[in-house]
Motif scaffolding. Sequence first.
Motif: not given
Length: 342
Positions: A100-118
């Motif tokens: 949940d907190f590993r990737i600093k770019d929120v957009g990249v995280w949401e792309k790879w994990y398929g959900m909106e970050h809370a």
Amino acid sequence: MIKVGIVGGTGYTGVELLRLLAQHPKVELKAITSRKEAGMPVSEMFPNLRGRVNLKFADPSEAPLKHCDVVFFATPNGIAMQQTRELLDSGVRVIDLAADFRIKDVGVWEKWYGMEHACPDLIEEAVYGLPEMNREKVKTARLVANPGCYPTAAQLGFLPLIEAGVVDVEHLIADCKSGVSGAGRKAEVHALFAEASDNFKAYGVAGHRHLPEIKQGLSLMAGKQAGLTFVPHLTPLIRGIHATLYARLTKDVDLQALFEKRYESEHFVDVMPAGSHPETRSVRSANFCRIAVHRQQEGDMVVVLSVIDNLVKGASGQAVQNMNIMFRLDEAMGLEQIPLLP
């Protein structure tokens, strides 16, 4: 004593945390949560903990997590970000073993994990918990993002080369193999004994969730964007990761001396003698990364072999290592287990 809570104690990383923390001399286990198994004694699910962990699984809404000093999340991706802010506001430190907190770019995280970050604002505060890179930041962290298993093995293998500036960082290759426990404790066809045993296959070649995490770490080491080809494989093992890493040398250097000097003060990284070939069984159930570095036929290609136990140095052991750093304990406390052989 450090009062510890675990959210999601029924998976492989959860039981590994319990195994390690139950024998930690400075830890008091206060709560282990599971909505599905609430009320069940932990030792009923995990008989190896009989006589060592006397708690019952508790519903997260009823567990005294806010009265803990630190809470570990051993949950699927997307769970920790729902609860972390409330715990931090209560003065509890958090170590998240998921992504949940590993990737600093929120957009990249949401792309790879398929959900909106809370809670995207907390991503910037989170410290990436690879101690060999970020030990000083971990010491003062409220929130630690524990690295993934593949990223741990790959980054520790590449780190001395990239820090020293002796390889082409635009064309790195990580050829990695993992045991089936890396997929978690859940019913999936590919992890069935009849499917995984006596078999070997690649997966996620087009893209794996750990790719952006590894590239982020390598780019930070290099001070510029790193290029990485990462191919994971599933092997018929329960535990273990073997990462074979390739890079092209841009400077002539004594590779053995470079790795030995970089890791000479690191308790949990073992640089093996020249010509060695580390085995996954040499780190089974222990918090070590064993590394060997090779230069083939005196050419310009360096090959690094990096092995870890995906559930220990690749997950729960590294989380305990981070806890020790955060609370200014001996970093190796509770983590001195000798690897299991055979």
